[in-house]
Scaffold this motif. Sequence first.
Motif, PDB file in Angstrom:
ATOM      1  N   SER A  52      36.080  39.703  33.819  1.00  0.00           N
ATOM      2  CA  SER A  52      37.131  39.065  33.014  1.00  0.00           C
ATOM      3  C   SER A  52      38.258  38.528  33.894  1.00  0.00           C
ATOM      4  N   ARG A  53      38.616  39.260  34.945  1.00  0.00           N
ATOM      5  CA  ARG A  53      39.645  38.769  35.866  1.00  0.00           C
ATOM      6  C   ARG A  53      39.173  37.489  36.548  1.00  0.00           C
ATOM      7  N   SER A  54      37.913  37.451  36.917  1.00  0.00           N
ATOM      8  CA  SER A  54      37.359  36.261  37.552  1.00  0.00           C
ATOM      9  C   SER A  54      37.374  35.074  36.583  1.00  0.00           C
ATOM     10  N   GLU A  55      36.964  35.319  35.340  1.00  0.00           N
ATOM     11  CA  GLU A  55      36.950  34.262  34.326  1.00  0.00           C
ATOM     12  C   GLU A  55      38.350  33.714  34.053  1.00  0.00           C
ATOM     13  N   LEU A  56      39.351  34.575  34.172  1.00  0.00           N
ATOM     14  CA  LEU A  56      40.739  34.151  33.943  1.00  0.00           C
ATOM     15  C   LEU A  56      41.362  33.518  35.182  1.00  0.00           C
ATOM     16  N   GLY A  57      40.621  33.506  36.284  1.00  0.00           N
ATOM     17  CA  GLY A  57      41.123  32.908  37.510  1.00  0.00           C
ATOM     18  C   GLY A  57      42.116  33.788  38.255  1.00  0.00           C
ATOM     19  N   ILE A  58      42.080  35.093  37.980  1.00  0.00           N
ATOM     20  CA  ILE A  58      42.992  36.024  38.654  1.00  0.00           C
ATOM     21  C   ILE A  58      42.323  36.485  39.949  1.00  0.00           C
ATOM     22  N   GLU A  59      42.971  36.187  41.062  1.00  0.00           N
ATOM     23  CA  GLU A  59      42.407  36.557  42.356  1.00  0.00           C
ATOM     24  C   GLU A  59      42.525  38.054  42.584  1.00  0.00           C
ATOM     25  N   ASN A  60      41.517  38.595  43.248  1.00  0.00           N
ATOM     26  CA  ASN A  60      41.542  40.007  43.599  1.00  0.00           C
ATOM     27  C   ASN A  60      42.588  40.264  44.674  1.00  0.00           C
ATOM     28  N   THR A  61      43.211  41.431  44.585  1.00  0.00           N
ATOM     29  CA  THR A  61      44.103  41.869  45.657  1.00  0.00           C
ATOM     30  C   THR A  61      43.238  42.355  46.820  1.00  0.00           C
ATOM     31  N   GLN A  62      43.851  42.617  47.945  1.00  0.00           N
ATOM     32  CA  GLN A  62      43.115  43.155  49.095  1.00  0.00           C
ATOM     33  C   GLN A  62      42.478  44.499  48.745  1.00  0.00           C
ATOM     34  N   GLU A  63      43.201  45.340  48.001  1.00  0.00           N
ATOM     35  CA  GLU A  63      42.660  46.637  47.580  1.00  0.00           C
ATOM     36  C   GLU A  63      41.427  46.455  46.704  1.00  0.00           C
ATOM     37  N   GLU A  64      41.477  45.476  45.809  1.00  0.00           N
ATOM     38  CA  GLU A  64      40.334  45.223  44.928  1.00  0.00           C
ATOM     39  C   GLU A  64      39.144  44.697  45.718  1.00  0.00           C
ATOM     40  N   GLU A  65      39.387  43.786  46.651  1.00  0.00           N
ATOM     41  CA  GLU A  65      38.306  43.295  47.503  1.00  0.00           C
ATOM     42  C   GLU A  65      37.667  44.450  48.252  1.00  0.00           C
ATOM     43  N   ASP A  66      38.510  45.361  48.741  1.00  0.00           N
ATOM     44  CA  ASP A  66      38.026  46.533  49.458  1.00  0.00           C
ATOM     45  C   ASP A  66      37.167  47.401  48.544  1.00  0.00           C
ATOM     46  N   PHE A  67      37.656  47.685  47.339  1.00  0.00           N
ATOM     47  CA  PHE A  67      36.903  48.529  46.409  1.00  0.00           C
ATOM     48  C   PHE A  67      35.574  47.880  46.028  1.00  0.00           C
ATOM     49  N   TYR A  68      35.633  46.637  45.559  1.00  0.00           N
ATOM     50  CA  TYR A  68      34.416  45.978  45.089  1.00  0.00           C
ATOM     51  C   TYR A  68      33.420  45.716  46.213  1.00  0.00           C
ATOM     52  N   GLY A  69      33.908  45.468  47.410  1.00  0.00           N
ATOM     53  CA  GLY A  69      33.014  45.153  48.512  1.00  0.00           C
ATOM     54  C   GLY A  69      32.581  46.326  49.360  1.00  0.00           C
ATOM     55  N   GLU A  70      33.391  47.381  49.390  1.00  0.00           N
ATOM     56  CA  GLU A  70      33.125  48.465  50.331  1.00  0.00           C
ATOM     57  C   GLU A  70      32.797  49.821  49.712  1.00  0.00           C
ATOM     58  N   PHE A  71      33.136  50.044  48.441  1.00  0.00           N
ATOM     59  CA  PHE A  71      32.909  51.374  47.866  1.00  0.00           C
ATOM     60  C   PHE A  71      31.425  51.745  47.859  1.00  0.00           C
ATOM     61  N   GLN A  72      30.584  50.850  47.401  1.00  0.00           N
ATOM     62  CA  GLN A  72      29.149  51.163  47.326  1.00  0.00           C
ATOM     63  C   GLN A  72      28.554  51.437  48.712  1.00  0.00           C
ATOM     64  N   PRO A  73      28.758  50.569  49.717  1.00  0.00           N
ATOM     65  CA  PRO A  73      28.217  50.878  51.050  1.00  0.00           C
ATOM     66  C   PRO A  73      28.787  52.177  51.632  1.00  0.00           C
TER      67      PRO A  73
END
Length: 121
Positions: free
Chosen positions: A37-58
Amino acid sequence: MSGVYEILAKIKAKPGMYIGRPSVSDLFMFLVGYECSRSELGIENTQEEEDFYGEFQPWLQKNLGIKTVSSWSKMIMLYCHDEKAGFEKFFSLLDEFKQRNQDLHGNEFNNTSEAVGIVSQ
Protein backbone atom coordinates in the motif's frame (compact mmCIF):
# COMPACT_ATOMS: atom_id res chain seq x y z
CA MET A 1 1.89 7.51 7.93
CA SER A 2 3.98 5.47 10.35
CA GLY A 3 7.20 3.69 9.44
CA VAL A 4 7.51 -0.09 9.65
CA TYR A 5 9.13 -0.10 13.09
CA GLU A 6 6.50 2.27 14.45
CA ILE A 7 3.65 0.14 13.13
CA LEU A 8 5.35 -3.01 14.46
CA ALA A 9 5.53 -1.45 17.93
CA LYS A 10 1.81 -0.70 17.74
CA ILE A 11 1.02 -4.25 16.59
CA LYS A 12 3.14 -5.73 19.38
CA ALA A 13 1.26 -3.68 21.96
CA LYS A 14 -2.23 -4.36 20.54
CA PRO A 15 -2.18 -7.19 18.01
CA GLY A 16 -5.97 -7.62 18.08
CA MET A 17 -6.47 -4.07 16.89
CA TYR A 18 -4.28 -4.51 13.79
CA ILE A 19 -4.16 -8.19 12.84
CA GLY A 20 -6.94 -9.80 14.89
CA ARG A 21 -4.75 -12.07 17.03
CA PRO A 22 -1.08 -12.51 17.89
CA SER A 23 -0.03 -14.58 14.86
CA VAL A 24 3.29 -14.49 13.03
CA SER A 25 1.62 -15.56 9.78
CA ASP A 26 -1.01 -12.83 10.05
CA LEU A 27 1.73 -10.34 10.91
CA PHE A 28 3.66 -11.36 7.80
CA MET A 29 0.61 -10.86 5.58
CA PHE A 30 -0.13 -7.50 7.22
CA LEU A 31 3.43 -6.31 6.51
CA VAL A 32 3.23 -7.46 2.88
CA GLY A 33 0.03 -5.43 2.50
CA TYR A 34 1.53 -2.49 4.36
CA GLU A 35 4.56 -2.43 2.07
CA CYS A 36 2.38 -2.79 -1.02
CA SER A 37 0.00 0.00 0.00
CA ARG A 38 2.87 2.40 0.72
CA SER A 39 4.32 1.61 -2.69
CA GLU A 40 0.95 2.15 -4.39
CA LEU A 41 0.64 5.53 -2.66
CA GLY A 42 4.11 6.51 -3.83
CA ILE A 43 5.52 6.70 -0.30
CA GLU A 44 9.24 5.99 -0.39
CA ASN A 45 10.71 3.61 2.14
CA THR A 46 12.95 5.02 4.83
CA GLN A 47 16.46 3.59 5.24
CA GLU A 48 15.19 1.51 8.18
CA GLU A 49 12.40 0.09 6.04
CA GLU A 50 14.78 -0.73 3.19
CA ASP A 51 16.96 -2.48 5.75
CA PHE A 52 14.05 -4.47 7.19
CA TYR A 53 12.49 -5.47 3.87
CA GLY A 54 15.82 -6.25 2.23
CA GLU A 55 17.88 -7.70 5.05
CA PHE A 56 15.63 -9.31 7.68
CA GLN A 57 15.00 -12.53 5.75
CA PRO A 58 18.67 -13.15 4.78
CA TRP A 59 19.75 -12.28 8.34
CA LEU A 60 17.19 -14.72 9.76
CA GLN A 61 18.26 -17.47 7.36
CA LYS A 62 21.86 -17.02 8.43
CA ASN A 63 21.03 -16.91 12.15
CA LEU A 64 18.80 -19.96 12.02
CA GLY A 65 21.05 -21.85 9.62
CA ILE A 66 18.23 -22.31 7.13
CA LYS A 67 18.47 -22.24 3.35
CA THR A 68 14.98 -21.85 1.99
CA VAL A 69 12.77 -19.79 -0.23
CA SER A 70 10.07 -19.76 2.43
CA SER A 71 8.93 -16.56 4.10
CA TRP A 72 10.45 -15.40 7.37
CA SER A 73 7.18 -16.27 9.11
CA LYS A 74 7.44 -19.89 8.00
CA MET A 75 11.07 -20.03 9.12
CA ILE A 76 10.10 -18.76 12.56
CA MET A 77 7.28 -21.30 12.78
CA LEU A 78 9.82 -24.12 12.41
CA TYR A 79 10.89 -23.26 15.96
CA CYS A 80 7.50 -22.49 17.51
CA HIS A 81 4.60 -24.65 18.61
CA ASP A 82 1.88 -22.17 17.66
CA GLU A 83 1.22 -18.82 15.97
CA LYS A 84 1.29 -16.85 19.22
CA ALA A 85 4.71 -18.26 20.12
CA GLY A 86 5.85 -17.38 16.57
CA PHE A 87 4.54 -13.84 17.04
CA GLU A 88 6.51 -13.46 20.26
CA LYS A 89 9.61 -15.03 18.68
CA PHE A 90 9.41 -12.58 15.77
CA PHE A 91 9.67 -9.60 18.10
CA SER A 92 12.57 -11.17 19.96
CA LEU A 93 14.36 -11.77 16.66
CA LEU A 94 13.46 -8.28 15.45
CA ASP A 95 15.18 -6.80 18.50
CA GLU A 96 18.32 -8.83 17.69
CA PHE A 97 18.12 -7.78 14.04
CA LYS A 98 17.86 -4.10 14.90
CA GLN A 99 20.87 -4.38 17.21
CA ARG A 100 23.06 -6.37 14.80
CA ASN A 101 25.01 -3.34 13.59
CA GLN A 102 25.67 -1.93 17.03
CA ASP A 103 28.98 -2.58 18.78
CA LEU A 104 29.40 -2.41 22.54
CA HIS A 105 29.67 1.38 22.44
CA GLY A 106 26.55 1.93 20.35
CA ASN A 107 28.47 2.74 17.17
CA GLU A 108 27.14 1.33 13.93
CA PHE A 109 29.29 -0.92 11.82
CA ASN A 110 29.95 0.37 8.32
CA ASN A 111 29.33 -3.00 6.72
CA THR A 112 26.40 -5.26 7.57
CA SER A 113 28.51 -8.35 6.98
CA GLU A 114 30.78 -7.33 9.86
CA ALA A 115 28.03 -8.00 12.34
CA VAL A 116 27.81 -11.59 13.53
CA GLY A 117 24.33 -12.80 14.51
CA ILE A 118 23.61 -15.03 17.45
CA VAL A 119 21.18 -17.90 16.97
CA SER A 120 18.16 -17.38 19.16
CA GLN A 121 16.09 -20.50 19.71
